[in-house]
Design an enzyme around this catalytic site. Sequence first.
Site, PDB file in Angstrom:
ATOM      1  N   ASP A 169      -6.107  -3.624  -6.159  1.00  0.00           N
ATOM      2  CA  ASP A 169      -5.182  -3.041  -5.169  1.00  0.00           C
ATOM      3  C   ASP A 169      -5.414  -3.693  -3.804  1.00  0.00           C
ATOM      4  O   ASP A 169      -5.423  -3.026  -2.762  1.00  0.00           O
ATOM      5  CB  ASP A 169      -5.326  -1.511  -5.093  1.00  0.00           C
ATOM      6  CG  ASP A 169      -4.181  -0.856  -4.312  1.00  0.00           C
ATOM      7  OD1 ASP A 169      -3.209  -1.558  -3.985  1.00  0.00           O
ATOM      8  OD2 ASP A 169      -4.287   0.345  -4.031  1.00  0.00           O
ATOM      9  N   HIS A 177      -4.527   2.420 -10.536  1.00  0.00           N
ATOM     10  CA  HIS A 177      -5.620   2.942  -9.694  1.00  0.00           C
ATOM     11  C   HIS A 177      -5.845   4.454  -9.788  1.00  0.00           C
ATOM     12  O   HIS A 177      -5.701   5.170  -8.796  1.00  0.00           O
ATOM     13  CB  HIS A 177      -5.437   2.528  -8.241  1.00  0.00           C
ATOM     14  CG  HIS A 177      -4.068   2.718  -7.639  1.00  0.00           C
ATOM     15  ND1 HIS A 177      -3.350   3.874  -7.768  1.00  0.00           N
ATOM     16  CD2 HIS A 177      -3.301   1.881  -6.915  1.00  0.00           C
ATOM     17  CE1 HIS A 177      -2.210   3.740  -7.132  1.00  0.00           C
ATOM     18  NE2 HIS A 177      -2.149   2.535  -6.609  1.00  0.00           N
TER      19      HIS A 177
HETATM   20 ZN    ZN Z   1      -0.602   1.977  -5.379  1.00  0.00          ZN
END
Ligand code: ZN
Length: 422
Positions: free
Chosen positions: A303, A230
Site C-alpha cells: 500500500d 490490506h
Molecule cells: Zn486502500
Amino acid sequence: MLLIKNGRVMDPKSDLDQVCDVLVQDGKIIKIAPEIKEEGAEIIDATGLVVAPGLVDIHVHFREPGQTHKEDIHTGALAAAAGGFTTVVMMANTSPTISDVETLQEVLHSAAKEKINVKTVATITKNFNGQDLTDFKALLEAGAVGFSDDGIPLESSKVVKEAMEEAKKLNTFISLHEEDPGLNGILGFNENIAKEHFHICGATGVAEYAMMARDVMIAYATKAHVHIQHLSKEESVKVVEFAQRLGAQVTAEVAPQHFSKTEALLLTQGSNAKMNPPLRLESDRRAVIEGLKSGVITVIATDHAPHHADEKNVEDITKAPSGMTGLETSLSLGLTYLVEAGELSLMELLEKMTYNPAKLYNFEAGYLAENGPADITIFDAKVDRFVDSYFASKAANSPFIGETLKGQVKYTICKGQIVYQN
Ligand SMILES: [Zn+2]
C-alpha cells in the site's frame, strides 16, 4: 551475460534452497547449478547473500496522472527497484481515475518506459462514483490487470454484486478496500487511541469487518473471486477464514505496517503513522501474523502511498492525508518482524512477497527457474540497516525513519538488467 555466484538461491515455487550459481542471458535465467563457469560473463559475487525471485507488490500508489508532486511512475519505479521489487500493480485512484481506456493507455505508455514491470488495475466504478461499473472488458483488453476502487470503499451491495458477476464472467477478480463510511469516524486513527488521546471518533474495526463480511458472502453467493486489500483487524482475519472454509473464493493481503506496529506509533511518528485502515491494537497485529502463518493471508503488499512533506506536516493531524511510503522498507519489515521474530521462515516470507502475489494475477514472475524470467533480488538478510530519510521515492513519509531494521537489498535485476545496486 550475467553470472550470479555463490548465493543462497531460494525459490518458493520449487522449494529450492541451496547455495549455487545463476546464469542470465537475454532477460532469462538460462542455468541454475552448483558451479557454473562462463567466460566473459559479468560476475556478481553473492556469497553470504540471498538470491530470490524479484519481489512482487500488488498494491502501490504512483500518483500519475494528477498528483505527481507526491510521486510519479518513474520515481515510483525507482523506489520499487530500491526495495527489491521487479513487478508492481498500481492502484487507480489517480486524477483523473483510471476508469477509461484513454487514461489507461496514457498510464501504460508511461509505465512501459520503466525498467521494472509496472502494471495497473482500473477502477470498478466510473470516476469512483460508486454506482456505474466501468467497461471491464474494454479495460482488460487494453491492458488493465484487475479492478479496484481502492481508497473509496463501495457502499452499494448491489454494485459489489454486479462487479463480482462481471469480473467472474471475464475470468478476473475485484479487489476491495473495506471501510464502511457509514460505520466510521475520522479515518487514519484507530478508534481506541482516537478516543483516548486525540479525543475524536476514529476509524472503527466494525467499519472494516462488517463490510468485509458482507462482501465475502456476496463472493460466496456469486462464486466470484474477491481479493481483500490490506486487512488490519483480528475479526477480519476470522471473516476471511470463515469464507474460505465455506468454499468462497476469497484471498487476502496484509501490509507490512499492520504486522509490524500498533496505533501507539502515532504518538511518536505523528502523521507519518496515519493510514487507512489505521494501525490497530497488539491483538490485531498478532492476529494478522497468525493469518499469515495459517495461510488465510497469502500476500504481503505495501500500500505504498507517498505524500508530500508539506501535506503531512499540517498543524491539525486530522487534516493530514493517510498513507506511508512503503516500497523501500517492506522487505526489511518482513525480515525484522516476521523472520527474525520467528513467525515465518525466510522461504515463507518470500512466498508471500513473490510467488503468491504473482500467481494471484497470473504474472510470469515470482519464481526462479531455468527459462524463467531473470527478475531477481539479491539481499543480505541479516545485516542491520538504519532507516534514514533518504528514499528513491519522491516522498519520505515513513514512520520507520530512525529505526534499525534487518536486511539490505544489494541488487535488483529485472529482465536481466541490473536496475538497482547498493
Ligand atoms: Zn486502500
